[in-house]
Write an enzyme that holds these catalytic residues in place. Structure first.
Site, PDB file in Angstrom:
ATOM      1  N   LYS A 137      19.901  60.476  45.480  1.00  0.00           N
ATOM      2  CA  LYS A 137      21.168  61.161  45.555  1.00  0.00           C
ATOM      3  C   LYS A 137      21.283  61.616  47.093  1.00  0.00           C
ATOM      4  CE  LYS A 137      23.800  64.884  43.095  1.00  0.00           C
ATOM      5  NZ  LYS A 137      23.779  65.787  42.011  1.00  0.00           N
ATOM      6  N   SER A 184      27.516  65.647  38.599  1.00  0.00           N
ATOM      7  CA  SER A 184      27.720  65.244  40.119  1.00  0.00           C
ATOM      8  C   SER A 184      26.771  64.033  40.462  1.00  0.00           C
ATOM      9  CB  SER A 184      27.453  66.383  41.030  1.00  0.00           C
ATOM     10  OG  SER A 184      26.073  66.640  41.100  1.00  0.00           O
ATOM     11  N   SER A 194      24.585  68.027  35.736  1.00  0.00           N
ATOM     12  CA  SER A 194      24.612  66.877  36.708  1.00  0.00           C
ATOM     13  C   SER A 194      23.899  65.783  36.563  1.00  0.00           C
ATOM     14  CB  SER A 194      24.551  67.571  37.978  1.00  0.00           C
ATOM     15  OG  SER A 194      25.971  68.128  38.435  1.00  0.00           O
TER      16      SER A 194
END
Lengths: 476, 95, 485
Positions: free
Chosen positions: C76, C151, C175
Site C-alpha cells: 500500500k 482505504s 481499511s
C-alpha cells in the site's frame, strides 16, 4: 498609591544529552546547518518518537535537587501551532502530568537574607529549530539542528518581587543545573533562556494584575534590565490612565526599554492533546531512589559544609559555592595547601578580583588551582611573606612558570637568615635614634615603625617575625 | 451543534487551510452533519468513566542515549522545494 | 500460477515448478494489461522487482527456504519504500521519494519477497471506497462500476485480480477488512501494537495498524509471521513474542464458543449479507463450535467516537505537510501564511481537509471536554464491552460490512460513507485483532465475514478463519475480470 510588582519566570534549560529527545541524532552546539537533522527531526512521514532515558533521568535529578514531587506517571502532549522551525507542526511537551511537580529553592538577597521561591513544575519538551531572517532577501532560512533537542522548562510561582530577586533566582537555577551536570546552561548560546511574566498591583492587593510576558531573554543582565524597564513602563501606562494589556512586549537591549507589541497578535489556540505516538512514562520508587543516590552535593549543602568544616563566614561560603566550578577550585586549593582560611581569602579576594576585572570564568583562570595552592604553601612555610605573595601572584598571571621558579628568579625569597637581617636591623637602629629611644622608654607602638623600616630596606623580603625578634634583642 | 461560516473560517485559519468564500457554506453544512453524528455520544452519561487514550495498557519504553544517526543533509535536501547553503528556505518570516 | 496462494506458490517455487523471475514477469505482464482499467497500482517497480526476483532465485539455490522467498507482493502506498515514490494517495506527496524503508517493508524484504509496486489508496487512508485518491478511484474487479472499498482498495483489488499474490494494507477503522470483503479476499488487522508503525504514514496514531491482504487465512498467517514483532523505533509496538501463526491453523474448533453481536445483525444489514453470514455460521456449528448471541451495548457509539479521535489525531499528524522540507509546495507564495494556506489547500483533497477541520474543531478551546475527552470515555466503554464479551466467548463473528460493494460515485455524503464502517470501527477503538474472509456471493458480489479476537489473539482467529476455508471455497472464487479463457 504604593505599588508592588509580581514576577514569574519560565526558564528553558537545554539538557546536555548526547542525542536528541526522541531520536538518535547528535545534539551538539554549533554544527553546520541541518547536519544534525535526520528523518525524525525533519518530520518525514512515517517517523516516530522514542524517549531518551537520559533526558528522563536528568529531569528527575533536577526534581530531586529542588525537593519536588516526582511525577511517577507523566504524559506527553502535543502543542499544535505552525511555524517553519517546528517541523511536525506540533511540539511535544507535557501539560497536565509533568515529570516534576512542586518544589522550591532558596535565594540569598543582597542584604544576606534568604528567601524561598516555589517552583510550580518542570516538564520535558522539544526545542524548535532556528529561523535565520537576515541571510537572504525575501526568504528566511531554516536550520533544524536544534529541533528536537531536549528542554526542561522550569516554571516559578509568582513570588518574585523585583528584578534583583529574579536574577538571584536565575543564578541559583543556573548553579543547580550545572552542579547536577544536566545542562551547560550557557545563556549566550541559548542553552538557558527565560521568559519573564511581570505585573504590578497596589500594595496589599492579593489579586494579580494583568501580566505581560517578555520572551527569550538570554543574559542575567538583560533579565534585570528588562524587568526594571517593564515595571517602569507599566507604571507609566497606569499613571497615564491606561490599562496594561496582556501582551508580549519586546525588550530592546540597546535602548534599554521595553516596547509594547500591539501589532497583530493572533490569538493562539494550541489544541493540546495526549501524544498518541508515546505512552505514559511510568517510574517507580526504586528508580527515584537510584537517581537520588547519585545526586552530587548541591550548593546549599556545600555551603553548610564549608561553614562547618572550614569555619568560613556565611558570606565567603556563599561566594565559594555559587558555582560548581568555584567550589571545585576552592576545594582543590584547600587540599593543595592545607589551609582553608587562606585559600578562601585568596580565592574570594585576589583571584575573584582578577576574574571580574577581566570578565573571565574560573574555569578559564590564568592561575590554576594547583599553582595557587603552591603559592599559599610558600606563605605558610615562610618562603615568601603575604605581601610578597601578591607580587608573585601578579607575575603568575602572565608567567606560566612554576611558582617556585618565579620566586627564585625574581629573588623574592624571604630572608630569614639572622646574620643578614641583623645587618639591616643595625642599620635601622643607627638611622633612627629618636625612635629607638622612645621604644626604650616603653613606647611599644614604635616597634612597628622600626619593623616597617627594616622591611622597606629589605624590599619586603625580610621575615617580619625575625625582624621583630632581632629588633627587641638588639635595642634591649 | 451547527457550525457557521465564521467558525469554519476560524478553524480553517488554525489548520492553515484556505476555504474560498464560495465553498464556505457547503463546508460548514458538511461539518455540521458530521458534528450531528458525533453528538450522538452525548446521549450517554460518562461522568465516572476514565478516558482511554490508548488501546494498550502499556508504558513508554526508553531509548539509550546514544547517537545512531549520521549526517545525510544533502540526500534529504533533494526532497525539499527550496534550499540554499544547507538551509531550508521559506518566504521571509516577519516577526 | 498467478491465481495461487502464497503457500501454494511457495511449494511450486521450492519444487522448481516455476522461478520467481518467471512468476514476477507474469504478474508484471498482467499489471501492464489490466492495471489501466483497475487503477490499483500508483507505482509499478518493474526493474527492481525483476532484480529482487533474480536475487530470490539465487538464494533458493543456496538453500534459503523462507516461506515467502520470491513471492511477488504489493505495498500500500502508505508504507515508505526507500528510493521509491511514496504518495499516500495524495498530491501533497506526489513527488515524495522516501529515503528509508518502513519496518514492515524491511522485514518483508528480509524474508525475500518481490515488490511489484505501490498500490492506490484513499488519500491519507481517509475513505471507505478508494474514491478520495489523488490518483483516481480504483475499480472493483468483480464489477468495474463498483468500488473496491477503502482505504486499502488498491491492495484488495490487486490481490483479487491476481495482479499480485498478496499485499500490505493498513486499517484505522476498517481499511483492510472492508475492501477485503468487497473484493472477496482475506484481510487481517492484527492487534494494535503487534505490527510496527515505523515508516507507515500516520493517519490516526492510536488506531492505525498494518496487516496483510491475501488469498487465504494461511497466507495471512505467513505474512503476519514476518510482519509482526517488537520494533524499538515504535514506542507503541508491543514487546510480546511472536507466535508461529501457521502452527495452530489446523487446530480443531470443537468446543469453540462463537459470539454473535445482536448489534451487528440489526437495522441496516442487507438480507443477502445476513443470509450469507448465517450460512457460514452453520459451517462452524458443523465444525463443533457453539453459537450464542452477545451484546455490545455501546457499539452504536463507535462511529461517533471514532470521528472525533481519528480526525483529532489526524489534524496534528498532517500538520507536518507544510511545503518546507518535502512534498508539494504551492507556486509563488507571496508570504509565509500564503505558502501554508495554499500548499495545504491545494495539496490535500476535500475529504482530508474536512477531517482536518473536524479534528481541529474537536480539539479547539472550549470543545475539548465535550468532544475529545468524551470520545476517549466512550472508547473505554467500547473496550469494556469487548472485555466482558470475551469472558463468555472465544471469538465474535458477524458481517464485515452491511452490504456488498456499492457503485462508484453513489455515496457522496460523508456521513453515509462514515457509517460504512459501523461493524469494523469498534475493533480499532479497542485495539483488537480481526479478520475478514469471503463468506458467500450475493448477486455476483462477494460478501465478507468478520472474526474478532481477544487482545493478541491473532493465532486463534487465523485458526478459526483457516478452518472455515478448509470447509468452503468462497476464498477460491474469482471475478470474471481478467480471466483469460
Amino acid at each position: 498609591m504604593e505599588w508592588e510588582s509580581v514576577i514569574g519566570l519560565e526558564v528553558h534549560v537545554s539538557l546536555s544529552t548526547k542525542s536528541k529527545l526522541f531520536s538518535g541524532t547528535a545534539s551538539e552546539f554549533g554544527a553546520e546547518p541541518n547536519t544534525q537533522a535526520n528523518i525524525f527531526d525533519l518530520a518525514l512521514p512515517g517517523t516516530l518518537p522514542v524517549f531518551n532515558e537520559e533526558a528522563l533521568k536528568m529531569a528527575v535529578r533536577f526534581g530531586l535537587a529542588i525537593g519536588a514531587d516526582i511525577g511517577k506517571h507523566s504524559v506527553f502532549d502535543r502543542k499544535n501551532y505552525f511555524y517553519p522551525d517546528l517541523p511536525k507542526g506540533y511540539q511535544v511537551t507535557q501539560l497536565d502530568f509533568p515529570i516534576v511537580g512542586k518544589g522550591s529553592l532558596t535565594i540569598t538577597l543582597e542584604d544576606g537574607t534568604e528567601k524561598v521561591i516555589s517552583v510550580t513544575r518542570a516538564h520535558i519538551e522539544e526545542n524548535a529549530g532556528k529561523s535565520l531572517h537576515e541571510e537572504f532577501s525575501a526568504r528566511s532560512g531554516i536550520d533544524l539542528n536544534r529541533a528536537g533537542e531536549p528542554l526542561l522548562e522550569i516554571v516559578s510561582e509568582p513570588e518574585i518581587t523585583n528584578a534583583k530577586e529574579a536574577v538571584a533566582y536565575l543564578k541559583k537555577l543556573h548553579s543547580i543545573v550545572r552542579y547536577l551536570d544536566i545542562s551547560d546552561a550557557i545563556m549566550a548560546q541559548g542553552s538557558m533562556r527565560c521568559d519573564v511574566n511581570v505585573s504590578i498591583r497596589p500594595k496589599g492587593e492579593t489579586d494579580l494584575g494583568t501580566r505581560t510576558e517578555i520572551k527569550n531573554i538570554n543574559s542575567f543582565r538583560f533579565v534585570e534590565k528588562a524587568i526594571k524597564s517593564e515595571i517602569i513602563r507599566q507604571h507609566e501606562v497606569i499613571e497615564d490612565g491606561g490599562e496594561v494589556l496582556q501582551e508580549t512586549p519586546r525588550y530592546d537591549a540597546n535602548k534599554d526599554i521595553t516596547t509594547s507589541m500591539r501589532s497583530k497578535e493572533v490569538e493562539n489556540d494550541y489544541r493540546y492533546f495526549p501524544e498518541p505516538d508515546l505512552l505514559p512514562v511510568v517510574i517507580d520508587d526504586s528508580y527515584i531512589s537510584a537517581v537520588k543516590a547519585e545526586l552530587p552535593e548541591l550548593p546549599d549543602a556545600k555551603k553548610e559544609r564549608f561553614i562547618e568544616e572550614f569555619s568560613l563566614s556565611t558570606y565567603d561560603a556563599g561566594v565559594l559555592t555559587a558555582t560548581r566550578e568555584m567550589a571545585e577550585y576552592f576545594e582543590e586549593v584547600t587540599q593543595g595547601c592545607g589551609d582553608a582560611k587562606l585559600a578562601a581569602n585568596w580565592v574570594t579576594g585576589d583571584l575573584l578580583a582578577l576574574l571580574n576585572k577581566n570578565d573571565i570564568e574560573i574555569t578559564e583562570s590564568p592561575i590554576q588551582s594547583d599553582r595557587l595552592a603552591t603559592l599559599i604553601s610558600r606563605i605558610k612555610d615562610s618562603t615568601v611573606s603575604g605581601k610578597i605573595a601578591k607580587t608573585v601572584f601578579e607575575t603568575m598571571i602572565d608567567d606560566s612558570a612554576a611558582v617556585d621558579e618565579i620566586i627564585e628568579q625574581k629573588g623574592l625569597k624571604q630572608v630569614t637568615d639572622s646574620g643578614e637581617i641583623g645587618k639591616l636591623v643595625d642599620e635601622v637602629i643607627t638611622n633612627n635614634p629618636d625612635q629607638v629611644q622612645q621604644f626604650k622608654d616603653g613606647k611599644e607602638a614604635v616597634l612597628g615603625y622600626l619593623v616597617g623600616q627594616v622591611m622597606k630596606i629589605s624590599q619586603g623580603k625580610a621575615n617580619p617575625g625575625k625582624v621583630n625578634e632581632l629588633l627587641r634583642e638588639k635595642i634591649k | 451543534m451547527a457550525l457557521d461560516k465564521s467558525e469554519v473560517e476560524k478553524i480553517a485559519q488554525l489548520a492553515r487551510l484556505h476555504i474560498s468564500e464560495a465553498d464556505a457554506d457547503e463546508v460548514a453544512n458538511r461539518i455540521t452533519d458530521i458534528l450531528a453524528l458525533i453528538d450522538q455520544m452525548q446521549s450517554i452519561d460518562t461522568e465516572s468513566v476514565e478516558p482511554m487514550a490508548h488501546p494498550l495498557d502499556a508504558v513508554q519504553r526508553l531509548r539509550v542515549d546514544e547517537i545512531t544517526e549520521s549526517d545525510h543533509r544533502d540526500e534529504f535536501q533533494t526532497l525539499a522545494p527550496e534550499t540554499q547553503d544547507g538551509l531550508y528556505l521559506v518566504p521571509k518570516v516577519i516577526e | 500460477m498467478i491465481e495461487k496462494t502464497a503457500a501454494e506458490l511457495s511449494q511450486a517455487l521450492a519444487n522448481g515448478e516455476i522461478s520467481s523471475v518467471e512468476l514476477t514477469q507474469s504478474y508484471l505482464d498482467r499489471i501492464k494489461k489490466y492495471n489501466e482499467e483497475l487503477n490499483s497500482y500508483i507505482t509499478v517497480c518493474e526493474e527492481s522487482a525483476l532484480v529482487q526476483a533474480k536475487e530470490a532465485d539465487k538464494k533458493r539455490v543456496h538453500s534459503d527456504s523462507s516461506p515467502l522467498l520470491g513471492i511477488p507482493l504489493a505495498h500500500k502506498d502508505i508504507f515508505c519504500t526507500n528510493g521509491v515514490t511514496t504518495t499516500c494517495g495524495s498530491r501533497m506527496l506526489h513527488n515524495f521519494i522516501a529515503p528509508y524503508d518502513a519496518t514492515v517493508v524491511g522485514k518483508l524484504n528480509d524474508a525475500g519477497v518481490v515488490m511489484l509496486g505501490k498500490t492506490n489508496m484513499d488519500e491519507f487512508a481517509m475513505g471507505s471506497s478508494n474514491e478520495t485518491s489523488f490518483f483516481g478511484p480504483v475499480r472493483n474487479p468483480w464489477d468495474t462500476n463498483r468500488v473496491p472499498g477503502g482505504s486499502s482498495g488498491g491492495s484488495a483489488a490487486a490481490v483479487a485480480a491476481d495482479l499480485c499474490t498478496m499485499a500490505t494494507g493498513t486499517d484505522t477503522g476498517g481499511s483492510i477488512r472492508q475492501p477485503a470483503a468487497f473484493c472477496g479476499i482475506t484481510g487481517f488487522k492484527p492487534s494494535y501494537g503487534r505490527v510496527s508503525r515505523w515508516g507507515m504514514i500516520a493517519f490516526a496514531s492510536s488506531l492505525d495498524q498494518a496487516g496483510p491482504l491475501t488469498k487465504s487465512a494461511e497466507d495471512a498467517a505467513l505474512m503476519t509471521n514476518v510482519m509482526a514483532g517488537l520494533d524499538k523505533k515504535d514506542s507503541t509496538s508491543i514487546d510480546k513474542p511472536v507466535e508461529d501463526y501457521t502452527a495452530t491453523l489446523n487446530d480443531s474448533l470443537e468446543g469453540l464458543k462463537i459470539g454473535i453481536p445482536k448489534q451487528h445483525f440489526a437495522e441496516g444489514l442487507t438480507a443477502d449479507v445476513e443470509k450469507g453470514i448465517q450460512e457460514a455460521l452453520c459451517e462452524y456449528e458443523k465444525l463443533g463450535a457453539s453459537i450464542t448471541e452477545v451484546d455490545l451495548p455501546n457499539n452504536h457509539l463507535s462511529v461517533s467516537a471514532y470521528y472525533v479521535v481519528a480526525p483529532a489525531e489526524a489534524s496534528a499528524n498532517l500538520s507536518r505537510y507544510d511545503g518546507v522540507r518535502y512534498g508539494y509546495r504551492c507556486a509563488n507564495p507571496v508570504d509565509l501564511e500564503d505558502m501554508y494556506n495554499r500548499t495545504r489547500s491545494e495539496g490535500f483533497g476535500e475529504e482530508v481537509k474536512r477531517r482536518i477541520l473536524v479534528g481541529t474543531y474537536a480539539l479547539s478551546a472550549g470543545y475539548y471536554d465535550a468532544y475529545y475527552r468524551k470520545a476517549q470515555k466512550i472508547r473505554r466503554l467500547i473496550k469494556n464491552d469487548f472485555v466482558e464479551t470475551f469472558k463468555e466467548v472465544d471469538v465474535i463473528i458477524g458481517p464485515t460490512s452491511p452490504h456488498t460493494a456499492f457503485e462508484l460515485g453513489t455515496k457522496t455524503d460523508p456521513v453515509t460513507m462514515y457509517l460504512e464502517d459501523i461493524y469494523t470501527i469498534a475493533v480499532n477503538l479497542a485495539g483488537l485483532p480481526a479478520i475478514s474472509i469471503p463468506a458467500g456471493i450475493a448477486n455476483g458480489l462477494p460478501l465478507g465475514m468478520q472474526i474478532v479476537g481477544r487482545d493478541f489473539g491473532e493465532a486463534q482467529i487465523l485458526n478459526v478463519a483457516h478452518q472455515f476455508q478448509q470447509q468452503t471455497d468462497w476464498h477460491r472464487q474469482k471475478p470474471n475480470f481478467g480471466q483469460e479463457t
